[in-house]
Design a protein around this motif. Structure first.
Motif, PDB file in Angstrom:
ATOM      1  N   GLN A 149     -63.964  73.994 -37.505  1.00 47.42           N
ATOM      2  CA  GLN A 149     -62.839  73.088 -37.778  1.00 47.42           C
ATOM      3  C   GLN A 149     -62.172  72.642 -36.483  1.00 47.42           C
ATOM      4  O   GLN A 149     -61.738  71.489 -36.364  1.00 47.42           O
ATOM      5  CB  GLN A 149     -61.829  73.783 -38.690  1.00 47.42           C
ATOM      6  CG  GLN A 149     -62.314  73.957 -40.111  1.00 47.42           C
ATOM      7  CD  GLN A 149     -61.323  74.713 -40.986  1.00 47.42           C
ATOM      8  OE1 GLN A 149     -60.417  75.386 -40.472  1.00 47.42           O
ATOM      9  NE2 GLN A 149     -61.489  74.614 -42.299  1.00 47.42           N
ATOM     10  N   PHE A 150     -62.102  73.562 -35.525  1.00 53.16           N
ATOM     11  CA  PHE A 150     -61.521  73.219 -34.224  1.00 53.16           C
ATOM     12  C   PHE A 150     -62.357  72.136 -33.541  1.00 53.16           C
ATOM     13  O   PHE A 150     -61.817  71.138 -33.042  1.00 53.16           O
ATOM     14  CB  PHE A 150     -61.438  74.466 -33.336  1.00 53.16           C
ATOM     15  CG  PHE A 150     -60.987  74.180 -31.947  1.00 53.16           C
ATOM     16  CD1 PHE A 150     -59.638  74.032 -31.646  1.00 53.16           C
ATOM     17  CD2 PHE A 150     -61.908  74.059 -30.905  1.00 53.16           C
ATOM     18  CE1 PHE A 150     -59.216  73.761 -30.347  1.00 53.16           C
ATOM     19  CE2 PHE A 150     -61.501  73.790 -29.610  1.00 53.16           C
ATOM     20  CZ  PHE A 150     -60.149  73.650 -29.332  1.00 53.16           C
ATOM     21  N   TYR A 151     -63.668  72.320 -33.506  1.00 57.91           N
ATOM     22  CA  TYR A 151     -64.541  71.317 -32.894  1.00 57.91           C
ATOM     23  C   TYR A 151     -64.384  69.954 -33.583  1.00 57.91           C
ATOM     24  O   TYR A 151     -64.314  68.908 -32.920  1.00 57.91           O
ATOM     25  CB  TYR A 151     -66.009  71.755 -32.971  1.00 57.91           C
ATOM     26  CG  TYR A 151     -66.408  72.811 -31.968  1.00 57.91           C
ATOM     27  CD1 TYR A 151     -66.119  72.657 -30.619  1.00 57.91           C
ATOM     28  CD2 TYR A 151     -67.099  73.951 -32.374  1.00 57.91           C
ATOM     29  CE1 TYR A 151     -66.508  73.617 -29.698  1.00 57.91           C
ATOM     30  CE2 TYR A 151     -67.482  74.915 -31.464  1.00 57.91           C
ATOM     31  CZ  TYR A 151     -67.180  74.745 -30.128  1.00 57.91           C
ATOM     32  OH  TYR A 151     -67.556  75.694 -29.212  1.00 57.91           O
ATOM     33  N   LYS A 152     -64.307  69.973 -34.890  1.00 52.85           N
ATOM     34  CA  LYS A 152     -64.158  68.717 -35.635  1.00 52.85           C
ATOM     35  C   LYS A 152     -62.849  68.029 -35.270  1.00 52.85           C
ATOM     36  O   LYS A 152     -62.804  66.806 -35.051  1.00 52.85           O
ATOM     37  CB  LYS A 152     -64.216  69.008 -37.129  1.00 52.85           C
ATOM     38  CG  LYS A 152     -64.129  67.758 -37.998  1.00 52.85           C
ATOM     39  CD  LYS A 152     -64.237  68.116 -39.474  1.00 52.85           C
ATOM     40  CE  LYS A 152     -64.146  66.869 -40.353  1.00 52.85           C
ATOM     41  NZ  LYS A 152     -64.250  67.219 -41.799  1.00 52.85           N
ATOM     42  N   ALA A 153     -61.778  68.809 -35.185  1.00 51.20           N
ATOM     43  CA  ALA A 153     -60.473  68.240 -34.844  1.00 51.20           C
ATOM     44  C   ALA A 153     -60.468  67.682 -33.426  1.00 51.20           C
ATOM     45  O   ALA A 153     -59.874  66.628 -33.154  1.00 51.20           O
ATOM     46  CB  ALA A 153     -59.385  69.310 -34.991  1.00 51.20           C
TER      47      ALA A 153
END
Length: 389
Positions: free
Chosen positions: A106-110
């Motif tokens: 989720q961090f990478y996506k954000a």
């Protein structure tokens, strides 16, 4: 290399709108990035500068003016912001394993949704960190890289023995970022000052010297008995002595107090802001080579740093007018004499040596007090040092 700003903008395809910098390590590591962060902001004032860091850095920087516009907390990733990964041989592989978690994905996506024009890292040789910044979707990746590390767009080689301040400035120069301010600077706020109220009531307006006897690495810890002797002499000379530490360093603060003949003021409950305020108004700071020493210099305090010789090259101050270095030249194990193949990386635990011990124990009290006599304003002391050091 230094790239002229107009050429830099052409190489970046125009003025970058968003620049992200990764630095998710400890306090001292963050302090030495500040000139580089300032250089980025001075060169690209209209770009939003985002720091990817640990949660404590977000709390600290958001409470005061700085070059950073925004801080985003990085989830725990081995080799990126997880200190336990230092002991792991294949740190890049550790990053790949940790990245499977939902939170990390989720961090990478954000981060990809942020559409950073530039992503820069200022930590390590790139083996663990380059795979991380390459997944953030930046238009340009910049940092450090040695053989075996994943490629990034622009980099300088990571050579261990280099001033960390100058290393970071050399990295950001790859996008044309420049500054004339080489020393880290941290601003102290009114809120920081208010946090020190209880301690100042005990100090009662007297000039005071701060001593920080802790450090995460035992090899960088000066003995409690030597801090105690130095503290007694300073108290005799008319100064209050404040012994600072983190909550987990209460034991070493207690050890120093128990070894003293006079009474010092223990202080292990201040946050970073309060500590910064207390450091700024001190007459002198005497500390092991650890985060509070770097913070003391950044707020403008005079300092005596107790250093293991090889670490001076990376972590010593750039100037000497207000700073002194008490240096240990002990390169072999003090217990058995085992010599490392090279000073870095110096790992004293080998097949023939399993000793964990201080490598700065040999620094004499006399040397520290001589430096104190050079730096302390004579008019502050009510009496002179009892001895000539």
């Amino acid at each position: 290399m230094i790239i002229p700003s107009d050429l830099s903008q052409r190489l970046l395809g125009g003025t970058p709108h968003k620049i992200a910098v990764l630095h998710a390590k400890a306090l001292g590591d963050l302090i030495v990035t500040l000139p580089a962060l300032g250089a980025i902001k001075a060169t690209y004032p209209d770009a939003e500068l985002t720091l990817l860091a640990r949660p404590w850095a977000k709390e600290f920087l958001s409470a005061r003016p700085s070059a950073v516009d925004r801080v985003i907390s990085v989830p725990q990733l081995a080799g990126v912001n997880d200190e336990s990964a230092v002991a792991m041989k294949d740190r890049a592989a550790c990053v790949g394993q940790a990245a499977q978690s939902t939170a990390v994905e989720q961090f990478y996506k954000a981060m990809r949704a942020e559409k950073f024009a530039v992503v820069i890292h200022l930590q390590g040789d790139g083996k663990a960190v380059n795979p991380f910044i390459n997944r953030l979707g930046g238009g340009l990746t910049v940092g450090l890289r040695n053989q075996g590390a994943e490629p990034i767009d622009r980099f300088i080689p990571y050579v261990h023995y280099q001033s960390e301040i100058l290393r970071n400035l050399e990295v950001v120069a790859l996008i044309g970022a420049r500054t004339t301010r080489l020393e880290p600077q941290v601003e102290v706020t009114e809120t920081d000052e208010q946090e020190t109220a209880v301690v100042r009531e005990i100090i009662k307006g007297k000039p005071y010297v701060i001593m920080h006897a802790g450090a995460d690495d035992l090899r960088r810890v000066w003995p409690a008995a030597k801090f105690a002797t130095s503290a007694d002499e300073l108290i005799e000379a008319g100064y209050q002595v404040v012994l600072t530490g983190t909550p987990k360093e209460e034991e070493i603060v207690t050890s120093v107090m128990q070894a003293m003949k006079r009474a010092a003021i223990p202080c292990t409950s201040l946050g970073l802001g309060g500590l910064a305020a207390l450091l700024r108004k001190s007459s002198l700071v005497i500390s092991n080579d650890t985060g509070p020493l770097h913070l003391a210099r950044a707020v403008g305090a005079q300092t005596i740093g107790i250093f293991w010789a090889p670490n001076v090259l990376n972590w010593g101050p750039l100037t000497r007018n207000n700073h002194r270095l008490a240096i240990s030249w002990q390169l072999e194990c003090p217990n058995c004499g085992t010599k490392p193949i090279s000073p870095w990386p110096f790992q004293p635990i080998t097949d023939h040596c399993e000793h964990s011990c201080s490598f700065v124990e040999s620094v004499p009290v006399a040397e520290v007090l001589n430096f104190a006599a050079e730096l302390l304003p004579p008019e502050e002391a009510t009496v002179r040092f009892r001895q000539s050091y």
